[in-house]
Design an enzyme around this catalytic site. Structure first.
Site, PDB file in Angstrom:
ATOM      1  CB  SER A  45      -0.940   0.054   1.006  1.00 10.58           C
ATOM      2  OG  SER A  45      -1.702   0.918   0.920  1.00 10.58           O
ATOM      3  CG  ASP A  60      -4.134  -1.748   0.101  1.00 13.59           C
ATOM      4  OD1 ASP A  60      -3.687  -2.093   1.079  1.00 13.59           O
ATOM      5  OD2 ASP A  60      -4.436  -0.428  -0.421  1.00 13.59           O
TER       6      ASP A  60
END
Length: 285
Positions: free
Chosen positions: A36, A160
């Site tokens: 991320s 993500d």
């Protein structure tokens, strides 16, 4: 030696301060893994593992929070959701920002071995990107569900990386690291609280899932491997929230993490100088 950079949205500014402290202390990584927002920070330091990378990251964070990655009007967001139904923001601004700051070369040609992770939708699994275009890989790792669109790579779609690996210590060990510095955003430094409002239930549930895997991986680190969980310097427990944009507090978080991590590293190296091995550190500082 490996750097492991976890996810955490705008709180990831703390990792920039940690990187500055590490580089100032003479800590030079052989491996960088990120997920991320940690993929953004990690990619830049893997491309240029010097103090210059910290300056570029500080500039990137200032641009990202002030100049348009998540600054579209609510009207434009509403139109996009009505038309596409899956995300509030376009990834175009983030792609442009990453293209400006990251080198135009594949992951395998970065100065330091770098990998980032994303969640593959079709197979509900993790994919580690260790080669290919760095910008697309980082975009995939940062595709926060509901905020940004899934990223299509090689015919499959990615969200993500924090969905599958929030702080991927085990990956660094798999790659052969014997010493690991964990750069995290502060949430793991404090215990969770029982939710008291309806909207807190989902946030706390997601945070349990995030921390559970990290705690298990940390507890199973073999003897003889040094793990340093670096401090953010944040005073008090950070509240869980849906806030993901805004420049307020970014530079303060960078400075707090720099000061706290510098102090931590000095304690690990009596007399100052380059940080030495201290044995396995199985707790957060």
């Amino acid at each position: 030696m490996a750097l492991v950079l976890g996810g955490g949205g705008i709180l990831g500014a703390s990792e920039v301060g940690m990187l500055r402290a590490l580089l100032d202390a003479g800590v030079s990584p052989d491996i960088v893994v990120g997920t991320s927002v940690g993929a953004i920070n990690g990619a830049l330091v893997a491309a240029q593992p010097t103090r210059d990378a910290v300056e570029r990251l500080t500039s990137l964070w200032t641009q990202a929070t002030r100049a348009g990655v998540f600054t579209e009007s609510w009207w434009r967001q509403a139109v996009r959701v009505a038309r596409l139904g899956t995300h509030l923001h376009s990834s175009d601004s983030l792609r442009e920002l990453l293209t400006e700051h990251l080198p135009d070369r594949p992951i395998e040609d970065l100065a330091v071995h770098f990998e980032c992770v994303a969640a593959r939708i079709e197979t509900a699994s993790a994919r580690w990107f260790d080669r290919g275009p760095v910008v697309e890989a980082v975009l995939a790792s940062c595709a926060v569900p509901g905020l940004l669109p899934a990223v299509r790579i090689d015919g499959e779609h990615y969200l993500d990386g924090g969905l599958v690996h929030s702080i991927p210590i085990a990956r660094a060990l798999t790659l052969g690291a014997r010493e690991v510095y964990v750069l995290q955003v502060g949430r793991i430094e404090h215990p969770l609280e029982v939710p008291r409002r309806a909207w807190e239930v989902g946030l706390v549930s997601f945070e349990i899932a995030r921390r559970h895997r990290f705690n298990e991986e940390l507890a199973s680190v073999p003897d003889g491997i040094d793990v340093h969980v670096l401090p953010t310097g944040v005073v008090g427990s950070p509240s869980l929230s849906l806030r993901y944009r805004g420049a307020a507090g970014v530079r303060e978080r960078i400075e707090r993490a720099f000061e706290a991590t510098s102090e931590y590293l000095e304690k690990q190296a009596p007399g100052g100088g380059v940080v030495g091995r201290t044995g396995r550190d199985g707790s957060t500082p």
